[in-house]
Design a protein around this motif. Structure first.
Motif, PDB file in Angstrom:
ATOM      1  N   LEU A 567       0.814  -1.214   0.000  1.00 27.15           N
ATOM      2  CA  LEU A 567       0.000   0.000   0.000  1.00 27.15           C
ATOM      3  C   LEU A 567       0.845   1.260   0.000  1.00 27.15           C
ATOM      4  N   ASP A 568       2.023   1.213   0.665  1.00 26.45           N
ATOM      5  CA  ASP A 568       2.859   2.399   0.744  1.00 26.45           C
ATOM      6  C   ASP A 568       3.384   2.841  -0.616  1.00 26.45           C
ATOM      7  N   SER A 569       3.531   1.866  -1.523  1.00 29.51           N
ATOM      8  CA  SER A 569       4.141   2.188  -2.824  1.00 29.51           C
ATOM      9  C   SER A 569       3.150   2.738  -3.840  1.00 29.51           C
ATOM     10  N   ILE A 570       1.863   2.832  -3.474  1.00 27.12           N
ATOM     11  CA  ILE A 570       0.852   3.304  -4.429  1.00 27.12           C
ATOM     12  C   ILE A 570       0.815   4.822  -4.399  1.00 27.12           C
ATOM     13  N   PRO A 571       1.094   5.465  -5.524  1.00 30.85           N
ATOM     14  CA  PRO A 571       1.093   6.948  -5.546  1.00 30.85           C
ATOM     15  C   PRO A 571      -0.309   7.508  -5.294  1.00 30.85           C
ATOM     16  N   GLY A 572      -0.357   8.566  -4.502  1.00 35.80           N
ATOM     17  CA  GLY A 572      -1.625   9.228  -4.207  1.00 35.80           C
ATOM     18  C   GLY A 572      -2.397   8.615  -3.062  1.00 35.80           C
ATOM     19  N   LEU A 573      -1.845   7.528  -2.449  1.00 37.90           N
ATOM     20  CA  LEU A 573      -2.550   6.852  -1.362  1.00 37.90           C
ATOM     21  C   LEU A 573      -1.828   7.161  -0.050  1.00 37.90           C
ATOM     22  N   GLY A 574      -2.396   8.118   0.723  1.00 40.92           N
ATOM     23  CA  GLY A 574      -1.774   8.521   1.971  1.00 40.92           C
ATOM     24  C   GLY A 574      -2.192   7.647   3.138  1.00 40.92           C
ATOM     25  N   PRO A 575      -1.637   7.938   4.328  1.00 41.15           N
ATOM     26  CA  PRO A 575      -1.932   7.118   5.513  1.00 41.15           C
ATOM     27  C   PRO A 575      -3.406   7.044   5.845  1.00 41.15           C
ATOM     28  N   ALA A 576      -4.149   8.152   5.727  1.00 45.52           N
ATOM     29  CA  ALA A 576      -5.561   8.144   6.095  1.00 45.52           C
ATOM     30  C   ALA A 576      -6.368   7.250   5.155  1.00 45.52           C
ATOM     31  N   LYS A 577      -6.063   7.341   3.859  1.00 40.90           N
ATOM     32  CA  LYS A 577      -6.791   6.524   2.888  1.00 40.90           C
ATOM     33  C   LYS A 577      -6.421   5.049   3.030  1.00 40.90           C
ATOM     34  N   ARG A 578      -5.131   4.775   3.313  1.00 40.98           N
ATOM     35  CA  ARG A 578      -4.740   3.368   3.541  1.00 40.98           C
ATOM     36  C   ARG A 578      -5.510   2.787   4.719  1.00 40.98           C
ATOM     37  N   LYS A 579      -5.582   3.552   5.785  1.00 42.08           N
ATOM     38  CA  LYS A 579      -6.304   3.099   6.976  1.00 42.08           C
ATOM     39  C   LYS A 579      -7.780   2.880   6.680  1.00 42.08           C
ATOM     40  N   GLY A 595     -13.673  -4.390  -6.750  1.00 42.58           N
ATOM     41  CA  GLY A 595     -13.704  -3.717  -8.031  1.00 42.58           C
ATOM     42  C   GLY A 595     -13.559  -2.213  -7.864  1.00 42.58           C
ATOM     43  N   PRO A 596     -13.329  -1.486  -8.972  1.00 40.65           N
ATOM     44  CA  PRO A 596     -13.173  -0.027  -8.888  1.00 40.65           C
ATOM     45  C   PRO A 596     -14.372   0.662  -8.243  1.00 40.65           C
ATOM     46  N   GLN A 600     -14.373   2.955  -4.686  1.00 43.00           N
ATOM     47  CA  GLN A 600     -14.783   4.360  -4.656  1.00 43.00           C
ATOM     48  C   GLN A 600     -15.776   4.652  -3.533  1.00 43.00           C
ATOM     49  N   ARG A 601     -16.252   3.598  -2.863  1.00 45.50           N
ATOM     50  CA  ARG A 601     -17.126   3.835  -1.702  1.00 45.50           C
ATOM     51  C   ARG A 601     -16.334   4.422  -0.539  1.00 45.50           C
ATOM     52  N   VAL A 602     -15.022   4.217  -0.538  1.00 40.18           N
ATOM     53  CA  VAL A 602     -14.170   4.741   0.533  1.00 40.18           C
ATOM     54  C   VAL A 602     -13.929   6.229   0.302  1.00 40.18           C
ATOM     55  N   LYS A 603     -14.061   7.007   1.349  1.00 38.98           N
ATOM     56  CA  LYS A 603     -13.922   8.457   1.256  1.00 38.98           C
ATOM     57  C   LYS A 603     -12.533   8.831   0.751  1.00 38.98           C
ATOM     58  N   GLY A 604     -12.517   9.659  -0.261  1.00 41.06           N
ATOM     59  CA  GLY A 604     -11.257  10.154  -0.814  1.00 41.06           C
ATOM     60  C   GLY A 604     -10.723   9.347  -1.972  1.00 41.06           C
ATOM     61  N   VAL A 605     -11.352   8.217  -2.314  1.00 36.05           N
ATOM     62  CA  VAL A 605     -10.908   7.377  -3.429  1.00 36.05           C
ATOM     63  C   VAL A 605     -11.815   7.644  -4.625  1.00 36.05           C
ATOM     64  N   GLY A 606     -11.260   8.286  -5.662  1.00 35.01           N
ATOM     65  CA  GLY A 606     -12.004   8.556  -6.876  1.00 35.01           C
ATOM     66  C   GLY A 606     -11.715   7.519  -7.948  1.00 35.01           C
ATOM     67  N   PRO A 607     -12.313   7.701  -9.143  1.00 34.46           N
ATOM     68  CA  PRO A 607     -12.110   6.720 -10.231  1.00 34.46           C
ATOM     69  C   PRO A 607     -10.649   6.547 -10.612  1.00 34.46           C
ATOM     70  N   SER A 608      -9.916   7.640 -10.693  1.00 37.16           N
ATOM     71  CA  SER A 608      -8.507   7.549 -11.097  1.00 37.16           C
ATOM     72  C   SER A 608      -7.677   6.792 -10.052  1.00 37.16           C
ATOM     73  N   LEU A 609      -7.862   7.133  -8.759  1.00 37.80           N
ATOM     74  CA  LEU A 609      -7.110   6.455  -7.708  1.00 37.80           C
ATOM     75  C   LEU A 609      -7.521   4.992  -7.601  1.00 37.80           C
ATOM     76  N   ALA A 610      -8.798   4.695  -7.805  1.00 37.26           N
ATOM     77  CA  ALA A 610      -9.260   3.295  -7.754  1.00 37.26           C
ATOM     78  C   ALA A 610      -8.574   2.469  -8.837  1.00 37.26           C
ATOM     79  N   ASP A 611      -8.466   3.025 -10.050  1.00 38.70           N
ATOM     80  CA  ASP A 611      -7.776   2.310 -11.133  1.00 38.70           C
ATOM     81  C   ASP A 611      -6.299   2.117 -10.793  1.00 38.70           C
ATOM     82  N   THR A 612      -5.689   3.133 -10.185  1.00 39.70           N
ATOM     83  CA  THR A 612      -4.275   3.025  -9.807  1.00 39.70           C
ATOM     84  C   THR A 612      -4.076   1.928  -8.761  1.00 39.70           C
ATOM     85  N   ILE A 613      -4.953   1.875  -7.768  1.00 39.67           N
ATOM     86  CA  ILE A 613      -4.852   0.851  -6.725  1.00 39.67           C
ATOM     87  C   ILE A 613      -4.955  -0.545  -7.344  1.00 39.67           C
ATOM     88  N   GLN A 614      -5.946  -0.741  -8.211  1.00 37.39           N
ATOM     89  CA  GLN A 614      -6.120  -2.042  -8.859  1.00 37.39           C
ATOM     90  C   GLN A 614      -4.883  -2.418  -9.665  1.00 37.39           C
TER      91      GLN A 614
END
Length: 638
Positions: A567-579, A595-596, A600-614
């Motif tokens: 999780l730490d290596s994913i760009p744009g994903l800070g400590p609060a969002k990881r938690k 799925g994406p 996106q149900r998690v606060k602060g995770v948009g479509p772009s960040l969801a695709d990056t996480i996946q």
């Protein structure tokens, strides 16, 4: 031994079905296996031994030769493999043992006057067996009732011959519990008819017997033959009382056996219910050592052969229900059909209904049987005392090792190296004294360095406790024996660490998984304790507990590090969002499966960040899978 020294040439190995045996340097059979294609199977052992499972790796390196026998079909291979396993008891094969001695109802069908009796122990040819039964008193009571209906011979050969010579029946003949064929009260054929009756009843053909007797009783009453009617009434009551002792578990008149297995870290328990005519007519259980690569499917194949390998054809039911399908189910079904005299046997896992519910009951019995087995063996003071005495004698200790400490190391490719310390006092685990050690730096470069580090740290704390005004309750006790998981290198490292600390009085031994050999410091050859000895069982239990404890801690540390890195290596994903993501999905694996839209149900995770996480998580998984197939831990065994 290097496997390449005895590897057979590929062209020498046939491609037919067959059975093979690995032998050690002393020509002892250490493993028996079967194969659809002998060449393909044997080459898999020698092509790249480094990629074998640890237990298989030890087996191949323990072996000194391999031989094979070609058979015509896979079913013949199955039968021959089981025959050799029973004959040689190979070290690397799964070995079953009954969790208790079960009583059977036996009929000496080949005798002139067949005898019915209750027995235990090994089966003998020429005798038909029914059971096994849970309690001896229950089957004896049922037999006493059945003799009112089928008064067959129950006496020994000596009693029979004495009655024939004297012309007088024994007491059972006088009170009507035996038809007394010995003195001619019934003919040989009439007595065999009674035997056929009790055989049919025990085989589950109960409905027609009772129905027929009720019809005959009514007919006798109509012609005022009250004596015959009363006798039939008593027979019906006796048969119904026997049936009442067997619980009705299936609504249909089904004949089937149900098998279930329960595992723990060291052993497995197998239970079977024998259902005939919809009633439980017998039960049986086995306890088996859980080898490292034992799977439910491989164990299922083994326990089915254990149950039916020496069974009479009538003991094999038309339906065998299991909680896990065995390996090569088609071959096993064909083998069971042959064991049943050519009649079909349906081997399957019930998915729903009352049979599935009954199978769950069998599984619960397997779980309870394993708990009871472990509790009895561990809590038996006599057994524990015998084990400690055997260890003292074999290892040449001055006193029984009332406190045994064991150390094991675990790592993955040299990374995340950890050590474990477990403690047994009077043969029982003392979990409050268990400890973990994280091994870092130069100490983590190899197994012996790790062992030296962990032993040094543990006993440095012991010396510090001795010098302190307030002894350390965790490290303030000295063991009678330090057991390490491994062979000469690990034993030498532990001995060197103790000597460097001035603790030469603490005995050291190693238990190597290769052939469960006990290694002492400086010895060129290991001690081999008798395989069934209580001393060896206790050493195995201590060693395996330290192994389990090390693996548990290692997986926890590796899980924490892999979670952080993933999780730490994913760009744009800070400590609060990881938690927030971990709180929502529970783990990195849960996040990866989402799925994406779910992400996106998690606060602060948009479509772009969801695709990056996946993309990042799935890419990391593929890289990890390519770098280390199977993700198995590597333990420092030898």
């Amino acid at each position: 031994m290097d496997p390449s020294e005895y590897r057979p040439r590929t062209g020498e190995i046939p491609t037919s079905p067959g059975v093979y045996r690995f032998r050690d340097e002393d020509r002892r059979v250490i493993y028996v296996g079967k194969a659809k294609n002998l060449r393909q199977r044997l080459n898999s052992y020698f092509a790249d031994p480094a990629n074998l499972h640890p237990r298989t790796f030890r087996m191949v390196h323990t072996g000194a030769s391999v031989e094979w026998t070609v058979v015509g079909t896979e079913v013949e291979a199955l039968q021959l493999e089981w025959t050799w396993i029973k004959e040689f008891s190979p070290r690397f094969n799964v070995m079953f043992r009954d969790d208790k001695s079960y009583p059977y109802l036996a009929i000496t069908s080949k005798d002139r006057y067949p005898r019915v009796f209750v027995t235990r122990g090994r089966r003998k040819p020429g005798i038909t067996y029914f059971g096994p039964f849970g309690q001896a008193w229950a089957i004896r009571e049922s037999l006493d009732l059945l003799l009112k209906v089928f008064p067959v011979r129950t006496c020994t050969k000596g009693v029979l011959q004495r009655a024939e010579r004297s012309g007088r029946p024994c007491l059972l003949g006088y009170i009507g519990k035996c038809s007394a064929p010995c003195v001619g009260q019934v003919s040989e054929e009439e007595h065999r008819e009674l035997v056929r009756g009790i055989t049919d009843f025990m085989s589950g053909n109960t409905g027609t017997m009772i129905t027929d007797r009720k019809r005959r009783m009514a007919a006798a009453a109509e012609v005022y033959d009250y004596e015959t009617a009363a006798r039939l009434r008593d027979e019906i009551a006796a048969l119904e009382k026997v049936l009442a002792k067997n619980a009705v578990v299936l609504s249909m008149n089904a004949d089937c056996d149900l098998f279930a297995v329960h595992f723990d870290d060291l052993e497995a328990s197998v239970q079977v219910f024998h259902v005939r005519g919809g009633r439980i007519r017998g039960e049986r259980g086995w306890i088996v050592e859980r080898l490292e690569d034992s799977t439910p499917a491989s164990l299922a194949a083994d326990y089915l052969r254990q149950a039916y390998g020496e069974a009479d054809p009538q003991a094999v039911p038309p339906e065998v229900l299991v909680d896990t399908l065995p390996e090569e189910p088609e071959s096993l079904s064909d083998w069971l059909r042959d064991r049943r005299g050519g009649r079909r046997v349906d081997l399957r896992v019930p998915e729903r209904g009352e049979k599935r519910a009954l199978l769950e009951t069998v599984r619960q019995n397997a779980e309870q049987a394993l708990i009871l087995h472990r509790t009895r063996r561990a809590s038996d003071l006599t057994t524990r005392s015998e084990a400690l005495k055997e260890i003292q004698e074999h290892l040449g200790l001055e006193e029984p090792p009332l406190r045994i400490e064991a150390i094991d190391n675990s790592h993955t490719g040299g990374q995340d190296v950890v050590g474990s310390l477990v403690v047994f006092e009077d043969g029982l685990p003392v979990k409050r004294d268990y400890r973990h050690f994280a091994v870092r730096g130069e100490a983590a470069r190899d197994d012996t360095s790790s062992m030296y580090d962990v032993v040094s740290r543990r006993f440095t704390r012991y010396l510090e406790s001795l010098a302190s005004d307030e002894p350390d309750e965790r490290f303030g006790y000295r063991p009678s024996l330090l057991l390490v998981d491994g062979g000469p290198p690990q034993v030498a490292a532990a001995r060197r660490a103790l000597d460097d600390l001035g603790l030469a009085q603490i005995a050291v031994a190693g238990l190597a998984k290769r052939l469960e050999e006990v290694w002492l410091p400086g010895d060129d050859f290991p001690l081999v304790l008798p395989r069934g000895s209580e001393g060896l069982y206790l050493l195995q239990r201590v060693r395996d507990e330290s192994h389990r404890f090390a693996i548990t801690y290692h997986r926890k540390r590796r899980g924490r590090s892999s979670t952080a890195s993933a999780l730490d290596s994913i760009p744009g994903l800070g400590p609060a969002k990881r938690k927030a993501l971990l709180a929502e999905f529970g783990s990195v694996a849960g996040i990866r499966r989402a799925g994406p839209e779910e992400l996106q149900r998690v606060k602060g995770v948009g479509p772009s960040l969801a695709d990056t996480i996946q993309r990042e998580l799935n890419g990391a998984q593929r890289q990890a899978g390519g770098a280390q197939p199977g993700g198995e831990e590597s333990e420092s065994d030898e």
